[in-house]
Design a protein around this motif. Structure first.
Motif, PDB file in Angstrom:
ATOM      1  N   CYS A   1       0.849  -1.191   0.000  1.00 53.08           N
ATOM      2  CA  CYS A   1       0.000   0.000   0.000  1.00 53.08           C
ATOM      3  C   CYS A   1       0.886   1.242   0.000  1.00 53.08           C
ATOM      4  CB  CYS A   1      -0.903  -0.009   1.232  1.00 53.08           C
ATOM      5  SG  CYS A   1      -1.995   1.414   1.357  1.00 53.08           S
TER       6      CYS A   1
ATOM      7  N   GLN B   1      -8.703   5.124   6.012  1.00 56.40           N
ATOM      8  CA  GLN B   1      -8.262   4.521   4.755  1.00 56.40           C
ATOM      9  C   GLN B   1      -7.780   3.082   4.955  1.00 56.40           C
ATOM     10  OE1 GLN B   1      -6.387   7.450   1.668  1.00 56.40           O
ATOM     11  NE2 GLN B   1      -5.692   8.157   3.672  1.00 56.40           N
TER      12      GLN B   1
ATOM     13  N   LEU C   1     -10.746   0.635   5.925  1.00 51.92           N
ATOM     14  CA  LEU C   1     -11.575   0.220   4.794  1.00 51.92           C
ATOM     15  C   LEU C   1     -10.883  -0.830   3.927  1.00 51.92           C
ATOM     16  CD1 LEU C   1     -13.084   3.685   3.755  1.00 51.92           C
ATOM     17  CD2 LEU C   1     -14.233   1.818   4.972  1.00 51.92           C
ATOM     18  N   ILE C   2      -9.574  -0.642   3.690  1.00 54.45           N
ATOM     19  CA  ILE C   2      -8.828  -1.617   2.882  1.00 54.45           C
ATOM     20  C   ILE C   2      -8.737  -2.953   3.611  1.00 54.45           C
ATOM     21  CG2 ILE C   2      -6.536  -2.201   1.983  1.00 54.45           C
ATOM     22  CD1 ILE C   2      -6.178   0.771   1.315  1.00 54.45           C
TER      23      ILE C   2
ATOM     24  N   GLN D   1     -10.575  -4.152   5.985  1.00 50.78           N
ATOM     25  CA  GLN D   1     -11.880  -4.770   6.217  1.00 50.78           C
ATOM     26  C   GLN D   1     -12.337  -5.595   5.015  1.00 50.78           C
ATOM     27  OE1 GLN D   1     -15.231  -2.044   6.864  1.00 50.78           O
ATOM     28  NE2 GLN D   1     -15.647  -3.075   8.818  1.00 50.78           N
ATOM     29  N   LYS D   2     -11.905  -5.195   3.814  1.00 47.66           N
ATOM     30  CA  LYS D   2     -12.305  -5.878   2.582  1.00 47.66           C
ATOM     31  C   LYS D   2     -11.390  -7.068   2.255  1.00 47.66           C
ATOM     32  CE  LYS D   2     -14.141  -1.638   0.500  1.00 47.66           C
ATOM     33  NZ  LYS D   2     -13.955  -0.632  -0.576  1.00 47.66           N
ATOM     34  N   ASN D   3     -10.278  -7.182   2.957  1.00 44.70           N
ATOM     35  CA  ASN D   3      -9.305  -8.242   2.682  1.00 44.70           C
ATOM     36  C   ASN D   3      -9.016  -9.019   3.973  1.00 44.70           C
ATOM     37  OD1 ASN D   3      -8.142  -7.499  -0.220  1.00 44.70           O
ATOM     38  ND2 ASN D   3      -8.411  -5.591   0.916  1.00 44.70           N
ATOM     39  N   ASN D   4      -8.502 -10.200   3.787  1.00 49.28           N
ATOM     40  CA  ASN D   4      -8.199 -11.036   4.954  1.00 49.28           C
ATOM     41  C   ASN D   4      -6.701 -11.053   5.225  1.00 49.28           C
ATOM     42  OD1 ASN D   4     -10.934 -11.894   5.373  1.00 49.28           O
ATOM     43  ND2 ASN D   4     -10.696 -13.207   3.567  1.00 49.28           N
TER      44      ASN D   4
END
Length: 381
Positions: A36, A70, A73-74, A76-79
């Motif tokens: 990131c 930021q 959110l990133i 939370q969408k990935n494991n």
């Protein structure tokens, strides 16, 4: 295992290069890397993508809250199994996000001192704002990080004096891919480096510095000290690999000192090894550092070292060269030490130590050893 690494960008810097060269060992252990970044288009971005690394971007806002949002959110969408910040002193908002998501959070401390908003230190009011801003980051990092990784002991000594008594801290020395360093990375650029240096002449004494053009690296001090060596008369040449925000100031200084024919601004190069091999002395007057991989690279390629007497250099530079250390704010001492080491090189006094030092660097700072240590750290979580 899925690891998200936070970086400023994928430019050609020590942090980015070591991570890139660790990738093969990480991937053998089925560690899937996502990076990131704040900035797009770094010099190494395509190289990372070719290695199968996924790259995502966030905005650099300087706000704890926006950092928190930021990353939250990133993540939370990935494991992700681990989030590893390479942003050192500005990781507080990210630490808080990981705490709420129950994701192990690692922070690497890459420098003795924070470079964040360093220009503010010259103005009292801004300096005070910066102080409290960094203090809050440090508080959140210390409170919520699972592990704080110092890339030299000096980095931890300076910022967390009691670190040795806590399991929250560990030391991970950077490594260098020595095989990669000694290979031709770009035939055209390799030939350019060789022909460029050849044009300086057989009698030229070539001093090299590699580093981003920023205050930390002390380029203006470097140029002043170099000018005091009477380089035109002595046929000394200073080769600068790198680029950055201070380029215009450095160009102006070269002009003002009348050194246009003796100082060579090359820009960034992936062929660091070729430039080092063509040089006679590595000059590194940094005001502060974390570890400085390029010093390891120079020693491995049997180049003598003249560097500032900051604490991290006592860890990364072989003790034989410590006698050539100088204060990074004392031009006279710097010139004295430069003169001493140049004389010793020209008299052949350093030649019988360089092969021994090369072996020492290989044993202590190989990229494979660093990768194994990093994998071991990740497997704790």
């Amino acid at each position: 295992m899925k690891v998200l690494t936070l970086l400023h960008s994928l430019s050609i810097g020590g942090i980015e290069k070591t991570l890139f060269h660790c990738l093969p060992e990480l991937q053998k252990e089925n560690i899937e890397m996502t990076i990131c970044c704040f900035k797009k288009g770094g010099n190494l971005e395509d190289d990372f993508k070719l290695k199968g690394v996924n790259i995502v971007y966030i905005k650099k806002t300087g706000s704890f809250f926006m950092d928190f949002i930021q990353l939250f959110l990133i993540a939370q969408k990935n494991n992700f199994d681990i989030i590893h910040s390479r942003l050192s002193y500005t990781s507080g908002g990210f630490a808080l996000a990981c705490k709420l998501l129950n994701i192990p959070f690692l922070v690497s401390i890459h420098n003795e001192f924070p470079a964040t908003l360093i220009s503010w230190t010259k103005k009292p009011l801004l300096a005070k704002i910066r102080k409290y801003y960094l203090r809050m980051h440090k508080f959140l990092t210390k409170k919520y990080a699972s592990l704080i990784v110092g890339h030299s002991r000096s980095n931890l000594d300076r910022n967390f004096p009691d670190w040795k008594n806590s399991k929250q801290f560990t030391v991970l020395y950077n490594g260098v891919d020595f095989e990669y360093l000694t290979k031709k990375q770009d035939v055209i650029m390799d030939d350019f480096a060789k022909s460029y240096v050849e044009k300086l002449g057989d009698n030229a004494f070539k001093i090299i510095h590699i580093g981003t053009f920023k205050e930390q690296k002390n380029h203006l001090f470097m140029l002043e000290s170099f000018s005091m060596l009477n380089p035109i008369i002595n046929n000394y040449h200073l080769i600068l690999l790198g680029d950055g925000e201070l380029r215009k100031q450095i160009e102006d200084s070269v002009q003002n000192l009348g050194l246009q024919n003796n100082v060579h601004l090359i820009g960034f190069s992936k062929n660091v090894g070729t430039w080092l091999k063509q040089s006679d002395l590595f000059f590194f007057p940094s005001i502060f550092e974390g570890f400085a991989n390029v010093i390891i690279e120079a020693q491995y390629l049997e180049l003598p070292i003249c560097a500032s007497s900051i604490k991290p250099h006592f860890e990364s530079v072989h003790n034989y060269y410590h006698k050539y250390f100088f204060s990074p704010i004392d031009n006279k001492e710097c010139v004295l030490k430069l003169t001493e080491i140049i004389n010793d090189i020209q008299e052949g006094k350093t030649g019988n130590k360089t092969s021994e030092i090369k072996q020492n660097m290989n044993e202590r700072f190989s990229i494979n050893q660093m990768a194994k240590n990093l994998i071991s750290i990740y497997h704790r979580y």
